[in-house]
Design an enzyme around this catalytic site. Structure first.
Site, PDB file in Angstrom:
ATOM      1  N   GLY A  52       0.776  -1.245   0.000  1.00  0.00           N
ATOM      2  CA  GLY A  52       0.000   0.000   0.000  1.00  0.00           C
ATOM      3  C   GLY A  52       0.806   1.294   0.000  1.00  0.00           C
ATOM      4  N   TRP A  54       2.202   2.971  -2.530  1.00  0.00           N
ATOM      5  CA  TRP A  54       1.755   3.885  -3.597  1.00  0.00           C
ATOM      6  C   TRP A  54       0.372   4.449  -3.254  1.00  0.00           C
ATOM      7  CZ3 TRP A  54       3.026   2.752  -9.416  1.00  0.00           C
ATOM      8  CH2 TRP A  54       4.418   2.633  -9.575  1.00  0.00           C
ATOM      9  N   ASP A  72      -5.217  -6.097  -5.555  1.00  0.00           N
ATOM     10  CA  ASP A  72      -4.073  -7.012  -5.412  1.00  0.00           C
ATOM     11  C   ASP A  72      -4.587  -8.423  -5.120  1.00  0.00           C
ATOM     12  OD1 ASP A  72      -0.815  -6.251  -4.817  1.00  0.00           O
ATOM     13  OD2 ASP A  72      -1.459  -8.293  -4.319  1.00  0.00           O
ATOM     14  N   ASP A 114       1.909  -1.566 -10.659  1.00  0.00           N
ATOM     15  CA  ASP A 114       3.242  -1.860 -10.087  1.00  0.00           C
ATOM     16  C   ASP A 114       3.366  -3.372  -9.863  1.00  0.00           C
ATOM     17  OD1 ASP A 114       5.769  -1.160  -9.128  1.00  0.00           O
ATOM     18  OD2 ASP A 114       5.080  -0.866  -7.068  1.00  0.00           O
ATOM     19  N   LYS A 154       4.760  -0.598 -14.408  1.00  0.00           N
ATOM     20  CA  LYS A 154       6.073  -1.197 -14.193  1.00  0.00           C
ATOM     21  C   LYS A 154       6.286  -2.272 -15.257  1.00  0.00           C
ATOM     22  CE  LYS A 154       6.939  -3.798 -10.519  1.00  0.00           C
ATOM     23  NZ  LYS A 154       7.463  -3.530  -9.194  1.00  0.00           N
TER      24      LYS A 154
END
Ligand code: SAM
Length: 199
Positions: A52, A54, A72, A114, A154
């Site tokens: 968490g 970001w 997630d 990410d 990413k």
């Protein structure tokens, strides 16, 4: 102590001091400083948000008038003023779930990704797995992102990096590859900063 390890430790220490859940927070802070990706009141979704870091950064930038949603595979401890969905980027229902969650026929101003796969240690396999996750992220983005919106993905640098950049350029007015200082030099990760979504 090697310089790279010293740098990693420095960001870990800073994250602890500043109350961030991960040192990854500094990568987003640095990317946002350079590219002005997220602004106050934005509606933002992050794919691969655990634990968490970001999400904390985004939450501070968008403020109470913004909307922050994380996704997630792993559960995260709740973060005040933010929403969380436990699920996978390849869930065929995901687009529908995200649009239902934001509601009112709205879309997102910013998509962040990410995601990292469970690494096998075999570079070609890890690279392809990570690229596959990011392709899912791009596909979902094209359905949930507002025209003119921004995104960050990413990627693990490798054979498909070049094709990947041109694929993303079809959807965004500007695509830049960036390696923020907080990203370890020895890591193959890079960030694709994508500005102004065209469709
Ligand atoms: C590097 S971590 C993200 C760190 C996060 N940005 C932060 O600031 O704390 C990568 C995350 O990607 C998630 N991930 C991997 N595969 C995924 C998938 N198929 N769907 C959603 N998330 C996934 C992992 O569970 C992991 O938590």
């Amino acid at each position: 102590m090697k310089l790279t390890k010293a740098k990693r430790d420095q960001y870990r220490k800073l994250a602890k001091q500043q109350g961030y859940r991960s040192r990854a927070a500094f990568k987003l802070l640095q990317l946002n400083k350079s590219y002005k990706i997220i602004k106050k009141s934005d509606k933002v979704v992050e794919f691969g948000c655990a634990p968490g870091g970001w999400i904390q950064v985004v939450s501070q930038i968008v403020g109470q008038s913004g909307f922050v949603l994380g996704l997630d595979l792993k559960e995260i401890s709740p973060l005040a003023g933010t929403r969380f969905i436990k699920g996978s980027i390849d869930d065929p229902q995901l687009t529908h779930i995200l649009l239902e969650t934001i509601g009112s026929g709205d879309k997102f101003d910013v998509v962040l990704s990410d995601m990292s796969p469970n690494v096998s240690g075999i570079w070609e396999i890890d690279h392809e797995r990570q690229i596959s996750l990011t392709k899912y992220a791009l596909n979902v983005s094209t359905k949930v992102l507002e025209r003119g919106g921004n995104a960050v993905y990413k990627i693990f640098q490798g054979a498909s990096t070049k094709t990947f950049v041109s694929e993303f350029s079809e959807h965004f007015a500007l695509v830049k590859l960036s390696k923020p200082p907080a990203s370890r030099q020895e890591s193959s990760e890079l960030y694709l900063v994508c500005l102004s979504f065209k469709e």
